[in-house]
Scaffold this motif. Structure first.
Motif, short mmCIF file in Angstrom:
data_model
loop_
_atom_site.label_atom_id
_atom_site.label_comp_id
_atom_site.label_asym_id
_atom_site.label_seq_id
_atom_site.Cartn_x
_atom_site.Cartn_y
_atom_site.Cartn_z
N ARG A 117 0.82 -1.22 0.00
CA ARG A 117 0.00 0.00 0.00
C ARG A 117 0.85 1.27 0.00
NH1 ARG A 117 -4.56 1.24 4.48
NH2 ARG A 117 -5.21 -0.84 3.79
N PRO A 118 1.76 1.45 0.97
CA PRO A 118 2.55 2.70 0.93
C PRO A 118 3.43 2.79 -0.30
CG PRO A 118 3.39 1.20 2.61
CD PRO A 118 2.09 0.65 2.16
N PHE A 119 3.95 1.67 -0.79
CA PHE A 119 4.83 1.75 -1.96
C PHE A 119 4.05 2.15 -3.21
CE2 PHE A 119 6.82 -0.18 -5.72
CZ PHE A 119 8.05 0.47 -5.69
N PHE A 120 2.96 1.48 -3.50
CA PHE A 120 2.23 1.80 -4.72
C PHE A 120 1.47 3.12 -4.62
CE2 PHE A 120 2.89 -2.77 -5.45
CZ PHE A 120 3.36 -2.73 -6.76
N ASP A 121 1.09 3.51 -3.40
CA ASP A 121 0.53 4.85 -3.23
C ASP A 121 1.59 5.90 -3.52
OD1 ASP A 121 -1.98 3.96 -2.65
OD2 ASP A 121 -1.83 4.23 -0.47
N ALA A 122 2.82 5.62 -3.09
CA ALA A 122 3.92 6.54 -3.37
C ALA A 122 4.20 6.61 -4.86
CB ALA A 122 5.18 6.11 -2.61
N VAL A 123 4.13 5.48 -5.54
CA VAL A 123 4.31 5.46 -7.00
C VAL A 123 3.21 6.27 -7.68
CG1 VAL A 123 4.28 3.98 -9.05
CG2 VAL A 123 5.57 3.27 -7.03
N GLN A 124 1.96 6.07 -7.23
CA GLN A 124 0.84 6.81 -7.80
C GLN A 124 1.02 8.30 -7.59
OE1 GLN A 124 -2.98 6.14 -5.91
NE2 GLN A 124 -4.08 6.46 -7.83
N ASN A 125 1.47 8.67 -6.40
CA ASN A 125 1.69 10.08 -6.10
C ASN A 125 2.83 10.64 -6.95
OD1 ASN A 125 3.37 12.18 -4.30
ND2 ASN A 125 1.19 12.38 -3.82
N ALA A 126 3.89 9.84 -7.12
CA ALA A 126 5.05 10.30 -7.89
C ALA A 126 4.70 10.54 -9.36
CB ALA A 126 6.18 9.28 -7.79
N LEU A 127 3.71 9.79 -9.87
CA LEU A 127 3.32 9.92 -11.27
C LEU A 127 2.28 11.01 -11.50
CD1 LEU A 127 3.06 6.12 -12.23
CD2 LEU A 127 4.90 7.71 -12.79
N SER A 128 1.78 11.60 -10.40
CA SER A 128 0.78 12.66 -10.54
C SER A 128 1.45 14.01 -10.81
CB SER A 128 -0.07 12.74 -9.27
OG SER A 128 0.72 13.18 -8.18
N ASP A 129 0.64 14.99 -11.19
CA ASP A 129 1.17 16.33 -11.48
C ASP A 129 1.64 17.05 -10.22
OD1 ASP A 129 0.59 15.95 -14.15
OD2 ASP A 129 -1.41 16.84 -14.00
N LYS A 130 1.05 16.72 -9.08
CA LYS A 130 1.39 17.40 -7.83
C LYS A 130 2.13 16.43 -6.89
CE LYS A 130 -2.65 20.44 -8.17
NZ LYS A 130 -3.89 20.91 -7.49
N SER A 131 3.16 15.84 -7.39
CA SER A 131 3.89 14.82 -6.64
C SER A 131 4.61 15.40 -5.43
CB SER A 131 4.92 14.14 -7.54
OG SER A 131 5.76 13.29 -6.79
N THR A 132 4.50 14.70 -4.31
CA THR A 132 5.26 15.05 -3.10
C THR A 132 6.22 13.91 -2.73
OG1 THR A 132 3.48 14.14 -1.71
CG2 THR A 132 3.42 16.52 -2.21
N THR A 133 6.28 12.91 -3.57
CA THR A 133 7.15 11.75 -3.31
C THR A 133 8.54 12.00 -3.87
OG1 THR A 133 5.26 10.23 -3.43
CG2 THR A 133 7.45 9.27 -3.70
#
Length: 418
Positions: A117-133
């Protein structure tokens, strides 16, 4: 097979089931309270799972280790006194060690699922326009995965090494038991093959099949609660609508449906495989006699025996054909079933990519555990055939009643030891 290695097998295995039910029931009924009273505080209901190696060192885990050792110690002490056996350490303590290591390995899979969960959520966040990862965040999570993976490798290798020795001890016990009766069994046709080949094949199959079935049962115990917990993110299922614990109930229904479907489709296969061993043995025996006696293995006789071999194989091919149709259709449908029931939830955007990965993994673990019998059907059939032959062999020198299928074979003129 069992008397040689386990003390009083019928009573022993009954006591295993009863004591396991008592121990598991007490753990789920009062285990948390007993642990808390002894200073092992349970995790808070809303606490985030501990990632990495800390997952295996929480107070609740430590309390479980102690509880398991005490339960096994009481059971082993009873049997050591009640019915001493030369192989009791391997049979009782060794079996409990295999159970524990298998359970621990399954918990490693649970720890990896918690990491998803934390890893793939971090991947999803990293691929978004407003990434904080950051890259450091991802590297940290990868290191945590590596820690868990190394634990899995270490436990897996140690378990397989111990199981190999455990199974060979079982084979040694069978060999010693049969050889102690050698003056009685040496004149039974096929005695050498039963003592050498069948005990070897029995041990070899049990090494893989036994550990796999224990792993499947432990996986169910570990991942069914995970699916139950993850059901909070799924409110409804297609067609069915809203039901309690939808993921949990869907996994149980789908797995039981597949198991029942394929068990019914393959219901004739064990008997046909066993009879296949019989017709092959009759054909082989006539050829062996023909090596020493020119009046045996005549063309007409051999042709008739081989016709039985061919007829049985053709029946096997037919029944395996429709069994494989059902098996293939179910396994292909299984690849998309979890996605199918999650479509309303995914479309509504109610879960993150990390939660989706957790659900798919947990669902797959539960489904594959239930499908263990289906995926191992051919091996199970072979083990059943060996078990039947060894039972017939033991009955031949112990005076016990033969199984029905052997009685039918003897009535047709065959030999019990073939």
């Amino acid at each position: 097979m069992f008397k040689s290695f386990f003390p009083n097998p019928r009573l022993f295995f009954t006591s295993v089931v009863v004591w396991s039910a008592v121990a598991v029931g007490l753990w789920y009924a009062a285990g948390v309270e007993m642990g808390a009273a002894l200073g092992f505080a349970p995790d808070a209901p809303d606490a985030e799972p501990v990632l990495g190696l800390g997952h295996f060192a929480t107070p609740q885990f430590i309390w479980f280790y102690i509880y398991y050792i005490v339960a096994v110690g009481i059971f082993a002490a009873f049997w050591f006194v009640f019915s001493p056996h030369p192989w009791q350490w391997w049979a009782i303590v060794g079996s409990s060690l295999i159970l524990f290591s298998t359970y621990f390995n399954v918990q490693v899979s649970v720890a990896i699922n918690n990491w998803r969960r934390p890893f793939f959520d971090a991947v999803q966040n990293a691929l978004s326009d407003k990434s904080t990862t950051t890259a450091a965040d991802l590297y940290t999570l990868i290191i945590l995965f590596a820690q868990i993976a190394f634990v899995w490798v270490a436990v897996f290798v140690a378990t397989r090494f111990f199981v190999s020795h455990y199974i060979f001890r079982w084979r040694t016990a069978m060999n010693e038991y049969y050889m102690s009766r050698w003056p009685e069994v040496r004149n039974i046709e096929g005695a050498a093959q039963r003592v050498q080949e069948d005990t070897m094949r029995f041990a070899s199959i049990m090494e893989d099949l036994g550990v796999s079935i224990v792993d499947s049962v432990m996986t169910l115990f570990a991942f069914l609660p995970v699916l139950f917990s993850l059901s909070q993110y799924v409110t409804e299922l297609p067609i069915v609508g809203a039901i309690p614990a939808p993921l949990f109930n869907a996994a149980i229904f789908w797995s039981l449906f597949g198991t029942a479907l394929l068990a019914i489709a393959g219901i004739k296969l064990p008997g046909l495989n066993f009879r296949n061993q019989r017709v092959e043995a009759a054909y082989r025996k006539e050829l062996v006699y023909g090596e020493d006696d020119e009046n045996r293995a005549q063309p007409m006789t051999v042709a008739d025996l081989f016709a039985h071999v061919r007829a049985n194989y053709f029946r096997l091919y037919f029944h395996y054909a429709y069994f494989n149709v059902f098996r293939g259709m179910y396994l292909q449908a299984d690849n998309i079933f979890a996605y199918l029931i999650l479509i309303p939830t995914i479309a509504a955007g109610k879960i993150t990519f990390g939660i989706l990965q957790q659900i798919l993994t947990a669902f797959g673990q539960v489904s594959s555990s239930f499908q263990y019998l289906v995926n191992s059907w051919t091996t199970i059939v072979e083990l059943l055939s060996i078990h039947k032959r060894l039972r017939a062999f033991e009955a031949a020198f112990s005076g016990a009643e033969l199984p029905l299928i052997d009685q039918e074979y003897l009535a047709s003129g065959g030999s019990a030891a073939e």
